[in-house]
Structures are given as structure tokens and as C-alpha cells.
Design an enzyme around this catalytic site. Structure first.
Site, mmCIF file in Angstrom:
data_model
loop_
_atom_site.group_PDB
_atom_site.id
_atom_site.type_symbol
_atom_site.label_atom_id
_atom_site.label_comp_id
_atom_site.label_asym_id
_atom_site.label_seq_id
_atom_site.Cartn_x
_atom_site.Cartn_y
_atom_site.Cartn_z
ATOM 1 C CE LYS A 4 -5.279 13.130 -6.994
ATOM 2 N NZ LYS A 4 -5.652 13.013 -5.579
ATOM 3 C CB CYS B 265 -6.654 5.391 -3.785
ATOM 4 S SG CYS B 265 -7.807 6.789 -3.772
ATOM 5 N N GLY C 191 2.960 10.691 6.577
ATOM 6 C CA GLY C 191 1.870 10.657 7.542
ATOM 7 C C GLY C 191 2.159 11.465 8.792
#
Length: 315
Positions: free
Chosen positions: A50, A134, A253
Site C-alpha cells: 500500500k 494519489c 488500469g
């Protein structure tokens, strides 16, 4: 390819061999050690943590993720355990079994330099993926959309880290932006890889029945993933593959099928990250994607990925 032979999915990343090109996208199935362990036990070729900040973060208020018919919308707000947690995990990771990437997304340049210095001093064989993209931290802009700030950011990190590292970029939508970003990225020799793309930021999904947004943070604005972003992701992968020949490209993606993996590889990606579909299906998705990719390669007569990677045809 010999009859009845199964295509080989083995590849390499910065001279490190991988069983296959698949991995998770930062933010999905990777916040806690148990989730990372599940990726190690899965058939993914690599894994990434993460995106971490200096200190632990709870992230944005719930509900902050919603699955949609064509993908997902989220505004997670970087919930993570803090960089020390992931460095501890990286220190114990079996790198011979599977490569590990550490994603870093400090809330300021100083925060990032602190984390980068700690990762450098740890002398771990982990790959640094610097998140410049982000879109879901309230009040914080994306460095990837401020080219002057991005250049300064990369100059500081490249000098401080002194080892090969990579960046995760936001999606770009104009050729002049591809050109400008690539010119900046190509200035830094130890910037070795580029991950394209993070989610398409600040989409808005409205529920007709309730006449409401579907997530709570930022008045319902959030990052789009899944089918919504596949064409944009492929465009960015190919744009930077063409403009940054000295860099390795990681595609991210819209990957839900083996054909999508094939398309990312054809566009120039060396590795392919899975986000929304992994969130919905779990780590077993890597078995399915590999099976579908092998079937497609066999149908086309390819025995190895390098026979077609980056060889996208144009009309």
C-alpha cells in the site's frame, strides 16, 4: 510454437526474473501483512505494498469505495499503517521467491525524503515506486499534474535515493502533457520505471433512485477504475513506452481479463498491475488471468511474451 506446448509467461524486471508479469496495484490487497502474504502465496509474479505515508492513516470516511457495473469509484484517502510497518515487512520478505515493490506517497516532499532515506539505509532489494498521483487526499494536489513541482520532486529523490526507482503517474490526456512529462522523466537516469496509470481522479457517480452520490468523501468525487479507465491506461502505457525508451513501463488500469493483460503488454508494458478486479475477485484472479493469457497467446501462436510485447500495430 510446438504443438501442445504451453506459452511461457516468464519475464524479467530490471534484470530480476519473474514467473509472470502480473501483480497487484498499490492500494489493493496490500495494506496489512496478511494481505501481502496472500499475494506471496498467490500466483502473482510480484507484489507492491500500500502507498505509505510517514505516519499511520485511517483514511477518508466510509463509504469510500463502491463497485460499479463498469468498474469502481473510490476515495480512500491513503489508509495505511505508516512507512515503518512496510519497511519491517520488506525486511522479512523472501525476495528470491517474489519481487516486492514498496509504494511511497508522503504528504510532502520532506515526508517523502524521510521515507526514501529510511528505505535507502535499509539496503533492501525492494523496488521503490514513488506515487506522484494519489487523487483522493483532501486538500492535497497531485504532484504529477504540476510539472515544475514534479521535476523538483524527482531531482530531490533521485539525488537522495541514488538507486533505481520508479514513479506511479496520474493519467494524462493531451500529447503536450505526454511530451512534457516524458522530458522530465528522461532527465533522471536512476528513474528506471514508470507505472501508468493511477485512477482517473475526481469522477462523480450518482445513484438515480436515491438522487445521491455513492461515496461520502469529497462530496462524492473519487477515482475511477475498471472498464472506465482501460483505454486511457493503454494510451498512457503506449505514450510513455514510445517517449521513454530507456525506462521500463508497468501497466495499470482496467485489467479484468487475459486479453486486457495482452493489450497492456502489446502497448509496451513489462509488468501489469491489477486493481479493481483484484478487489472484487481476490488473489485467485491471478490464476484465471494467466490461464486466459496463455490461451490467447497459444491461439495467436506466441510462445513467449517478448514475441509481441511493445509491437502494437497502427493503421
Amino acid at each position: 510454437m510446438p504443438p501442445n506446448a504451453s506459452p511461457d509467461l516468464a519475464t524479467s524486471f530490471l534484470e530480476q526474473p519473474l514467473d509472470n508479469p502480473l501483480m497487484n496495484a498499490a492500494g489493493v490487497w496490500c495494506t496489512l501483512a496478511a494481505q501481502l502474504d496472500a499475494l506471496v502465496e498467490s500466483s502473482a509474479g510480484a507484489l507492491v505494498t500500500k502507498s505509505c505515508t510517514l505516519s499511520r492513516r485511517d483514511g477518508n470516511a466510509e463509504p469510500r469505495y463502491r463497485a460499479l457495473p463498469l468498474g469502481s469509484i473510490n476515495s480512500m484517502g491513503l489508509p495505511n499503517e505508516g512507512y515503518a510497518y512496510y519497511l519491517d515487512y520488506a525486511a522479512c520478505h523472501d525476495y528470491e521467491r517474489k519481487p516486492l515493490f514498496v509504494s511511497v506517497s508522503g504528504l510532502s516532499l520532506d515526508d517523502n525524503l524521510t521515507i526514501v532515506a529510511a528505505l535507502r539505509e535499509a539496503v533492501l532489494p525492494a523496488f521503490l515506486e514513488l506515487n506522484l498521483s494519489c487523487p483522493n487526499v483532501e486538500g492535497k494536489p497531485q504532484p504529477g499534474y504540476d510539472f515544475e513541482a514534479m521535476d523538483q520532486f524527482l531531482a530531490e529523490v533521485a539525488t537522495a535515493y541514488r538507486r533505481p526507482f520508479g514513479v506511479k503517474l496520474p493519467p494524462y490526456f493531451d500529447f503536450v502533457h505526454f511530451d512534457t512529462a516524458a522530458e522530465i522523466l528522461n532527465r533522471y537516469d536512476n528513474l528506471a520505471f514508470i507505472t501508468c496509470i493511477n485512477s482517473i481522479g475526481n469522477g462523480l457517480v450518482i445513484d438515480t433512485d436515491s438522487e445521491s452520490t455513492v461515496i461520502r468523501p469529497k462530496d462524492g468525487f473519487g477515482g475511477l477504475g475498471g472498464d472506465y479507465v482501460l483505454p486511457t491506461a493503454l494510451a498512457n502505457v503506449n505514450a510513455f513506452y514510445r517517449r521513454c525508451p530507456g525506462k521500463t513501463i508497468i501497466g495499470c488500469g482496467g485489467v479484468q481479463t487475459g486479453a486486457h493483460v495482452f493489450q497492456h503488454l502489446l502497448a509496451g508494458a513489462t509488468l501489469v498491475q491489477v486493481g479493481t478486479a483484484l478487489h472484487e475477485e481476490g488473489p485467485s484472479i491471478f490464476d484465471r488471468l494467466q490461464h486466459e493469457l496463455r490461451e490467447l497467446m497459444a491461439k495467436k501462436g506466441y510462445s513467449r511474451i517478448e514475441e509481441f510485447r511493445g509491437r502494437l500495430k497502427t493503421l
